[in-house]
Design a protein around this motif. Structure first.
Motif, PDB file in Angstrom:
ATOM      1  N   VAL A 176     -30.061  35.107 -46.671  1.00  0.00           N
ATOM      2  CA  VAL A 176     -30.623  35.340 -45.339  1.00  0.00           C
ATOM      3  C   VAL A 176     -29.566  35.108 -44.267  1.00  0.00           C
ATOM      4  CG1 VAL A 176     -32.292  34.478 -43.649  1.00  0.00           C
ATOM      5  CG2 VAL A 176     -32.996  34.833 -46.024  1.00  0.00           C
ATOM      6  N   ASP A 177     -28.745  34.086 -44.436  1.00  0.00           N
ATOM      7  CA  ASP A 177     -27.694  33.821 -43.461  1.00  0.00           C
ATOM      8  C   ASP A 177     -26.723  34.997 -43.346  1.00  0.00           C
ATOM      9  OD1 ASP A 177     -28.313  31.240 -42.444  1.00  0.00           O
ATOM     10  OD2 ASP A 177     -27.681  30.358 -44.329  1.00  0.00           O
ATOM     11  N   GLU A 178     -26.425  35.630 -44.471  1.00  0.00           N
ATOM     12  CA  GLU A 178     -25.528  36.783 -44.418  1.00  0.00           C
ATOM     13  C   GLU A 178     -26.191  37.954 -43.702  1.00  0.00           C
ATOM     14  OE1 GLU A 178     -23.010  35.793 -48.505  1.00  0.00           O
ATOM     15  OE2 GLU A 178     -24.323  37.556 -48.437  1.00  0.00           O
ATOM     16  N   GLU A 234     -38.364  36.783 -50.789  1.00  0.00           N
ATOM     17  CA  GLU A 234     -37.550  35.641 -50.378  1.00  0.00           C
ATOM     18  C   GLU A 234     -36.799  35.938 -49.084  1.00  0.00           C
ATOM     19  OE1 GLU A 234     -36.981  32.410 -51.806  1.00  0.00           O
ATOM     20  OE2 GLU A 234     -38.936  32.985 -52.579  1.00  0.00           O
ATOM     21  N   PHE A 235     -36.205  37.120 -48.983  1.00  0.00           N
ATOM     22  CA  PHE A 235     -35.496  37.483 -47.754  1.00  0.00           C
ATOM     23  C   PHE A 235     -36.463  37.531 -46.577  1.00  0.00           C
ATOM     24  CE2 PHE A 235     -31.931  38.874 -50.382  1.00  0.00           C
ATOM     25  CZ  PHE A 235     -30.834  38.584 -49.564  1.00  0.00           C
ATOM     26  N   ALA A 236     -37.615  38.171 -46.767  1.00  0.00           N
ATOM     27  CA  ALA A 236     -38.588  38.275 -45.683  1.00  0.00           C
ATOM     28  C   ALA A 236     -39.103  36.900 -45.279  1.00  0.00           C
ATOM     29  CB  ALA A 236     -39.748  39.175 -46.106  1.00  0.00           C
ATOM     30  N   TYR A 237     -39.340  36.047 -46.262  1.00  0.00           N
ATOM     31  CA  TYR A 237     -39.793  34.683 -45.968  1.00  0.00           C
ATOM     32  C   TYR A 237     -38.740  33.952 -45.139  1.00  0.00           C
ATOM     33  CZ  TYR A 237     -41.501  29.914 -46.768  1.00  0.00           C
ATOM     34  OH  TYR A 237     -41.966  28.625 -46.591  1.00  0.00           O
ATOM     35  N   GLY A 238     -37.480  34.056 -45.536  1.00  0.00           N
ATOM     36  CA  GLY A 238     -36.413  33.376 -44.807  1.00  0.00           C
ATOM     37  C   GLY A 238     -36.219  33.916 -43.408  1.00  0.00           C
ATOM     38  N   LEU A 239     -36.289  35.236 -43.257  1.00  0.00           N
ATOM     39  CA  LEU A 239     -36.125  35.834 -41.932  1.00  0.00           C
ATOM     40  C   LEU A 239     -37.285  35.462 -41.013  1.00  0.00           C
ATOM     41  CD1 LEU A 239     -34.888  39.364 -43.041  1.00  0.00           C
ATOM     42  CD2 LEU A 239     -33.558  37.704 -41.723  1.00  0.00           C
ATOM     43  N   ALA A 240     -38.504  35.647 -41.504  1.00  0.00           N
ATOM     44  CA  ALA A 240     -39.675  35.332 -40.686  1.00  0.00           C
ATOM     45  C   ALA A 240     -39.720  33.856 -40.328  1.00  0.00           C
ATOM     46  CB  ALA A 240     -40.952  35.740 -41.425  1.00  0.00           C
ATOM     47  N   ARG A 272     -45.610  40.451 -47.595  1.00  0.00           N
ATOM     48  CA  ARG A 272     -46.225  39.222 -48.096  1.00  0.00           C
ATOM     49  C   ARG A 272     -45.310  38.019 -47.896  1.00  0.00           C
ATOM     50  NH1 ARG A 272     -48.206  42.982 -51.963  1.00  0.00           N
ATOM     51  NH2 ARG A 272     -46.405  42.640 -53.316  1.00  0.00           N
ATOM     52  N   GLY A 273     -44.024  38.199 -48.060  1.00  0.00           N
ATOM     53  CA  GLY A 273     -43.083  37.103 -47.829  1.00  0.00           C
ATOM     54  C   GLY A 273     -43.100  36.633 -46.389  1.00  0.00           C
ATOM     55  N   ALA A 274     -43.127  37.588 -45.458  1.00  0.00           N
ATOM     56  CA  ALA A 274     -43.178  37.221 -44.044  1.00  0.00           C
ATOM     57  C   ALA A 274     -44.487  36.511 -43.704  1.00  0.00           C
ATOM     58  CB  ALA A 274     -43.009  38.465 -43.172  1.00  0.00           C
ATOM     59  N   PRO A 320     -38.819  38.960 -36.767  1.00  0.00           N
ATOM     60  CA  PRO A 320     -39.882  39.827 -37.271  1.00  0.00           C
ATOM     61  C   PRO A 320     -39.370  40.737 -38.391  1.00  0.00           C
ATOM     62  CG  PRO A 320     -39.893  39.784 -34.874  1.00  0.00           C
ATOM     63  CD  PRO A 320     -38.630  39.113 -35.312  1.00  0.00           C
ATOM     64  N   VAL A 321     -40.211  40.968 -39.383  1.00  0.00           N
ATOM     65  CA  VAL A 321     -39.858  41.801 -40.537  1.00  0.00           C
ATOM     66  C   VAL A 321     -40.683  43.080 -40.479  1.00  0.00           C
ATOM     67  CG1 VAL A 321     -39.895  41.981 -43.050  1.00  0.00           C
ATOM     68  CG2 VAL A 321     -39.218  39.820 -41.956  1.00  0.00           C
ATOM     69  N   PHE A 322     -39.996  44.218 -40.426  1.00  0.00           N
ATOM     70  CA  PHE A 322     -40.651  45.525 -40.423  1.00  0.00           C
ATOM     71  C   PHE A 322     -40.510  46.156 -41.802  1.00  0.00           C
ATOM     72  CE2 PHE A 322     -40.733  44.832 -36.048  1.00  0.00           C
ATOM     73  CZ  PHE A 322     -41.217  45.897 -35.315  1.00  0.00           C
TER      74      PHE A 322
END
Length: 380
Positions: free
Chosen positions: A292-294, A143-149, A169-171, A154-156
């Motif tokens: 994600v906002d935090e 969920e975090f990666a999906y929200g960031l991407a 997978r989320g990204a 970019p998610v590393f």
């Protein structure tokens, strides 16, 4: 020197010196990669460089390395390239000057994927955690990666089972950029269960990155060495789940040592997989985040969360730095104050106040009057 010679020299040095090779990196900085490679081949180099390379300096496999890399769709990215992530990796140099032993920049990086590595690392966040993750951890990592991407960040991560895989997978689900940094070669096919995931990352506009030459197998020490690159290449590291002793905590500790932002997601108090996160938070080595906002707000540089954080009204002065805010607070609304009075009120040095006041005027916070400075009314 030609670009090909330079690239071949760095490929040779990657092959003969096991990272992190501080002595070799320093030798390259001193005499350049081509001369450094030639002298290593001859054994004509300082004792520390000789020690780091003597076991492999006869392994001149540059042609083979480039052939195998090309078969894997990989290229060698070197510091002389435009896409080299010089700015984020500068944290390694700075930390090395402070005595951080593991803070050694890579000689070069093997990269599979069309995305420019420097662009991907420009404002990235690492999402890392336990291999033996719980459903709670994998769900939130995705969920975090999906929200960031989805917000263009970019998610590393490290492509391991558990949290790393869920983050990638989320990204990918958000059709964003994700980058996997490996503790083995890009063609090693490890972990076997994630070969398909790694291929998806490359096909979907992300990248798979390693400082290990083609054919290098995984090893425990290489994953720990790899962690410094995940920490260095990103603006901040989010730990989703981690045991008391884990690679994810190692990445978080390295990120902190590099001066990067460290964040942790709390979990159930009964979960052993969240013990590492809770300890990081309790020891003030990580900021607790739950959205994600935090994450974006904590990383601070991106400016993407400001309009979406609920229940937190923004003031114009929120964008002032600590010293500028002190100078602003020392201004009166209805009377002019001299720079000396403002310095006395704020506790800032007079020369610093004299530098800050024109900046406050330009930004609309202060007005220069006949007898000094006052606060602009709309910013009061």
């Amino acid at each position: 020197m030609s670009a090909d010679e330079l690239r071949q020299a760095r490929a040779y040095l990657l092959r003969v010196a096991e990272p992190p090779a501080a002595a070799v990196v320093g030798f390259v900085a001193e005499c350049g990669p081509i001369e450094a490679a030639a002298r290593v081949r001859r054994g004509d180099c300082p004792a520390e460089v000789l020690k780091a390379t003597e076991a492999r300096r006869g392994y001149d496999l540059v042609g083979q390395d480039f052939t195998r890399a090309a078969a894997a769709g990989a290229r060698l990215v070197v510091p002389e390239d435009d896409e080299w992530p010089g700015w984020p990796l500068l944290a390694l140099d700075q930390a090395a000057r402070r005595g951080v032993a593991e803070a050694v920049p890579p000689v070069a990086l093997w990269v599979a994927g069309e995305v420019a590595l420097g662009a991907a690392a420009d404002r990235a966040v690492a999402v890392v955690g336990a291999r033996a993750a719980t459903d709670y951890g994998e769900h939130h990592a995705a969920e975090f990666a999906y929200g960031l991407a989805g917000r263009g960040v970019p998610v590393f991560s490290g492509a391991a089972y558990g949290i790393d895989g869920a983050a990638h997978r989320g990204a990918l689900a958000a059709e964003g950029v994700t980058v996997a940094v490996l503790g083995c070669a890009v063609d090693a096919g490890y972990p076997a269960g994630h070969v398909g995931l790694l291929n998806r990352i490359v096909r979907s506009g992300g990248a798979v990155v390693s400082e290990y030459p083609p054919g290098t197998p995984p090893a425990r020490h290489r994953f720990l060495v790899r962690n410094r690159l995940i920490a260095a290449l990103t603006e901040g590291t989010l730990v989703v789940e981690a045991g008391r002793r884990s690679g994810a905590r190692n990445t978080a500790s390295t990120a902190g040592a590099l001066g990067k932002v460290v964040m942790a997601l709390p979990g159930p108090v009964s979960s052993g997989m969240s013990v590492g996160c809770h300890e990081l938070i309790r020891d003030a080595r990580a900021t607790l985040v739950s959205t994600v906002d935090e994450v974006l707000e904590t990383v601070g540089r991106f400016g993407l969360a400001e309009a979406t954080v609920p229940g937190r009204p923004k003031r114009r002065t929120d964008r002032l730095g600590p010293e500028a805010l002190r100078a602003f607070e020392a201004l009166a609304v209805r009377a002019d104050r001299s720079d000396a009075e403002i310095a006395a009120e704020s506790g800032l040095p007079l020369r610093r106040v004299r530098a800050l006041l024109p900046e406050l005027e330009i930004d609309g916070f202060a007005v220069r009057g006949e007898a000094g400075w006052r606060r602009r009314k709309e910013s009061a």
